[in-house]
Design a protein around this motif. Sequence first.
Motif, mmCIF file in Angstrom:
data_model
loop_
_atom_site.group_PDB
_atom_site.id
_atom_site.type_symbol
_atom_site.label_atom_id
_atom_site.label_comp_id
_atom_site.label_asym_id
_atom_site.label_seq_id
_atom_site.Cartn_x
_atom_site.Cartn_y
_atom_site.Cartn_z
ATOM 1 N N GLY A 104 -21.173 66.788 161.277
ATOM 2 C CA GLY A 104 -22.485 66.297 160.976
ATOM 3 C C GLY A 104 -22.426 65.862 159.250
ATOM 4 N N THR A 105 -23.601 66.230 158.614
ATOM 5 C CA THR A 105 -23.118 66.201 157.505
ATOM 6 C C THR A 105 -22.998 67.466 156.729
ATOM 7 O OG1 THR A 105 -25.677 65.971 157.475
ATOM 8 C CG2 THR A 105 -24.617 64.225 157.561
ATOM 9 N N GLY A 106 -22.479 68.278 157.451
ATOM 10 C CA GLY A 106 -22.522 70.127 157.197
ATOM 11 C C GLY A 106 -21.075 70.192 156.170
ATOM 12 N N SER A 107 -21.421 71.177 155.508
ATOM 13 C CA SER A 107 -20.288 71.035 153.968
ATOM 14 C C SER A 107 -18.778 72.193 154.918
ATOM 15 C CB SER A 107 -20.495 72.464 153.136
ATOM 16 O OG SER A 107 -20.591 73.494 154.328
ATOM 17 N N SER A 108 -18.302 70.979 155.176
ATOM 18 C CA SER A 108 -16.081 71.770 154.855
ATOM 19 C C SER A 108 -15.691 71.872 153.838
ATOM 20 C CB SER A 108 -15.520 70.648 155.627
ATOM 21 O OG SER A 108 -14.267 70.836 155.003
ATOM 22 N N ASP A 109 -14.988 73.533 153.707
ATOM 23 C CA ASP A 109 -14.233 73.632 152.074
ATOM 24 C C ASP A 109 -13.465 72.960 152.133
ATOM 25 O OD1 ASP A 109 -13.569 75.237 154.648
ATOM 26 O OD2 ASP A 109 -13.172 77.377 153.893
ATOM 27 N N VAL A 110 -12.206 72.620 153.862
ATOM 28 C CA VAL A 110 -11.183 71.697 153.089
ATOM 29 C C VAL A 110 -11.599 70.911 152.851
ATOM 30 C CG1 VAL A 110 -9.354 70.516 154.617
ATOM 31 C CG2 VAL A 110 -10.479 72.836 155.115
ATOM 32 N N ARG A 111 -12.773 70.014 153.598
ATOM 33 C CA ARG A 111 -13.104 68.747 152.423
ATOM 34 C C ARG A 111 -13.281 68.676 150.748
ATOM 35 N NH1 ARG A 111 -16.274 66.963 156.835
ATOM 36 N NH2 ARG A 111 -18.266 67.728 155.153
ATOM 37 N N GLU A 112 -14.216 70.162 150.984
ATOM 38 C CA GLU A 112 -14.646 69.580 149.265
ATOM 39 C C GLU A 112 -13.399 70.159 148.905
ATOM 40 O OE1 GLU A 112 -17.027 70.290 145.604
ATOM 41 O OE2 GLU A 112 -17.246 68.863 147.830
ATOM 42 N N PHE A 113 -12.517 71.089 148.830
ATOM 43 C CA PHE A 113 -10.969 71.277 148.258
ATOM 44 C C PHE A 113 -10.536 70.014 148.181
ATOM 45 C CE2 PHE A 113 -6.306 71.444 149.118
ATOM 46 C CZ PHE A 113 -5.604 72.730 147.869
ATOM 47 N N GLU A 114 -9.976 68.748 149.010
ATOM 48 C CA GLU A 114 -8.993 67.946 149.052
ATOM 49 C C GLU A 114 -9.975 66.996 147.931
ATOM 50 O OE1 GLU A 114 -9.194 66.711 152.776
ATOM 51 O OE2 GLU A 114 -7.862 67.894 153.211
ATOM 52 N N ARG A 115 -11.428 67.076 148.010
ATOM 53 C CA ARG A 115 -11.839 66.104 147.129
ATOM 54 C C ARG A 115 -11.708 66.227 145.339
ATOM 55 N NH1 ARG A 115 -16.519 66.382 143.672
ATOM 56 N NH2 ARG A 115 -16.903 68.159 144.371
ATOM 57 N N LEU A 116 -11.831 68.271 144.699
ATOM 58 C CA LEU A 116 -11.560 68.254 143.961
ATOM 59 C C LEU A 116 -10.848 68.363 143.375
ATOM 60 C CD1 LEU A 116 -13.995 71.046 144.006
ATOM 61 C CD2 LEU A 116 -14.199 69.488 142.532
ATOM 62 N N ALA A 117 -9.463 68.679 144.132
ATOM 63 C CA ALA A 117 -8.039 68.114 143.743
ATOM 64 C C ALA A 117 -7.670 66.975 143.659
ATOM 65 C CB ALA A 117 -7.193 68.942 144.958
ATOM 66 N N GLY A 118 -8.080 65.843 144.787
ATOM 67 C CA GLY A 118 -8.261 64.597 143.816
ATOM 68 C C GLY A 118 -8.942 64.330 142.602
ATOM 69 N N THR A 119 -9.482 64.570 142.416
ATOM 70 C CA THR A 119 -9.911 64.626 140.877
ATOM 71 C C THR A 119 -8.995 65.135 140.158
ATOM 72 O OG1 THR A 119 -12.307 64.514 141.797
ATOM 73 C CG2 THR A 119 -12.367 64.791 139.729
ATOM 74 N N GLY A 120 -8.598 66.338 140.837
ATOM 75 C CA GLY A 120 -7.462 66.677 139.491
ATOM 76 C C GLY A 120 -6.235 65.859 139.212
ATOM 77 N N TYR A 121 -5.844 65.659 140.163
ATOM 78 C CA TYR A 121 -4.988 64.872 140.838
ATOM 79 C C TYR A 121 -4.945 63.682 139.545
ATOM 80 C CZ TYR A 121 -3.180 67.843 144.096
ATOM 81 O OH TYR A 121 -2.480 68.552 144.771
ATOM 82 N N ARG A 122 -6.142 62.568 140.275
ATOM 83 C CA ARG A 122 -6.037 61.697 139.044
ATOM 84 C C ARG A 122 -6.705 61.993 137.275
ATOM 85 N NH1 ARG A 122 -9.108 60.621 143.809
ATOM 86 N NH2 ARG A 122 -11.435 61.081 142.943
ATOM 87 N N ALA A 123 -6.780 63.090 136.920
ATOM 88 C CA ALA A 123 -6.637 62.939 135.976
ATOM 89 C C ALA A 123 -5.689 63.943 134.836
ATOM 90 C CB ALA A 123 -8.794 64.899 135.847
ATOM 91 N N MET A 124 -5.056 64.753 136.088
ATOM 92 C CA MET A 124 -3.343 64.417 135.131
ATOM 93 C C MET A 124 -2.707 63.036 135.088
ATOM 94 S SD MET A 124 -2.219 68.685 135.424
ATOM 95 C CE MET A 124 -0.656 67.434 135.324
ATOM 96 N N ASP A 125 -3.214 62.213 136.081
ATOM 97 C CA ASP A 125 -2.103 60.908 135.691
ATOM 98 C C ASP A 125 -2.785 60.605 134.563
ATOM 99 O OD1 ASP A 125 -1.059 61.103 138.616
ATOM 100 O OD2 ASP A 125 -2.098 59.926 139.947
ATOM 101 N N ALA A 126 -3.754 60.417 133.834
ATOM 102 C CA ALA A 126 -4.975 60.075 133.265
ATOM 103 C C ALA A 126 -4.365 60.888 132.032
ATOM 104 C CB ALA A 126 -6.285 59.377 132.828
ATOM 105 N N GLU A 127 -3.736 61.768 131.599
ATOM 106 C CA GLU A 127 -3.546 62.774 131.101
ATOM 107 C C GLU A 127 -4.771 63.637 130.145
ATOM 108 O OE1 GLU A 127 -0.951 61.049 128.060
ATOM 109 O OE2 GLU A 127 1.381 60.609 129.230
ATOM 110 N N ASP A 128 -5.460 63.953 130.780
ATOM 111 C CA ASP A 128 -6.794 63.982 130.571
ATOM 112 C C ASP A 128 -6.645 65.614 131.312
ATOM 113 O OD1 ASP A 128 -9.250 65.453 130.484
ATOM 114 O OD2 ASP A 128 -10.726 64.133 131.132
ATOM 115 N N TYR A 129 -5.948 66.498 130.152
ATOM 116 C CA TYR A 129 -5.485 67.901 130.797
ATOM 117 C C TYR A 129 -6.003 68.846 131.061
ATOM 118 C CZ TYR A 129 -1.188 65.959 130.418
ATOM 119 O OH TYR A 129 0.382 64.722 130.491
ATOM 120 N N PRO A 130 -7.869 68.832 129.743
ATOM 121 C CA PRO A 130 -8.601 70.047 129.962
ATOM 122 C C PRO A 130 -9.738 70.065 131.635
ATOM 123 C CG PRO A 130 -8.743 68.985 128.484
ATOM 124 C CD PRO A 130 -7.831 68.345 128.956
#
Length: 276
Positions: A104-130
């Motif tokens: 359903g629409t509940g939370s998932s720590d795996v899904r949230e981990f993948e979302r945050l990690a994906g955001t971090g990887y895109r920031a790395m690609d953009a050289e936005d290290y902070p």
Amino acid sequence: MDIDVLGTLAVREQGVSITPTAPKPRQVLALLALNADKVVPVATLTEELWGARPPRSARPTLQTYILQLRELINGALRQDGGDGQRSAKDVLLTVPSGYLLKGGTGSSDVREFERLAGTGYRAMDAEDYPEAAARLREALALWTGPALADVHAGVHLETQIRRLEESRLCALDQRIEADLRLGRHRELLAELTVLVSRYPSHESLCGQYMVALYRSGRRGEALNAYQRLRATLVRTLGLEPSPVLAKLQQSILMSGPAGAPSAVGAPATGRFAQVG
């Protein structure tokens, strides 16, 4: 439904736990939860519970475990004071080839981990290290221990757990890389000391450790770290370190004492943050 697997197993329906205490029903729930909203075939569940040689009673025993899970779900639905229109069979479905747990629409720590990690990887690609360091640190904070630490794992759960661990290590590697790019080498030393001990053949962590040591004025220890990794790889795998790591070692070897005016460049691939 809320599903947490990055540590101990915790599954809640409408905020009420439906996680059983008995080992095999927990195992069934863990596999269903990791594959929420997907059909898990009976054959897969049977192999997970009993391996390649299940007992003759495997099918009815599995049905008993499903019934136990549905009883827990029904208890959660009643405790929540719902309108009575939903039953456990609406949450844990029987389909022609197996079973399906509706997330359903509940939370998932795996899904949230993948979302945050994906955001971090895109920031790395953009050289936005902070930004990369912050988002990857948030992702890693969701882990409270090894995935499904309190669940006995058969062949299918073992595969899923290994996949999750690889994802965690990848996020950890990139978070450390971002921190190195931000000049946080001294803060990283204690963490990297533990990590290279825990993963003695992990080349990327060793390279990051070497960079942090060198930048902290510990050139000899950085070179020793390379030699330890090389000895481990040769002894256990019959392999030499990668060309990237070997080039990093040569850069440190030729650099002279740490803190010399001329900085040592990173390997050509750019895999590691600049040494100097």
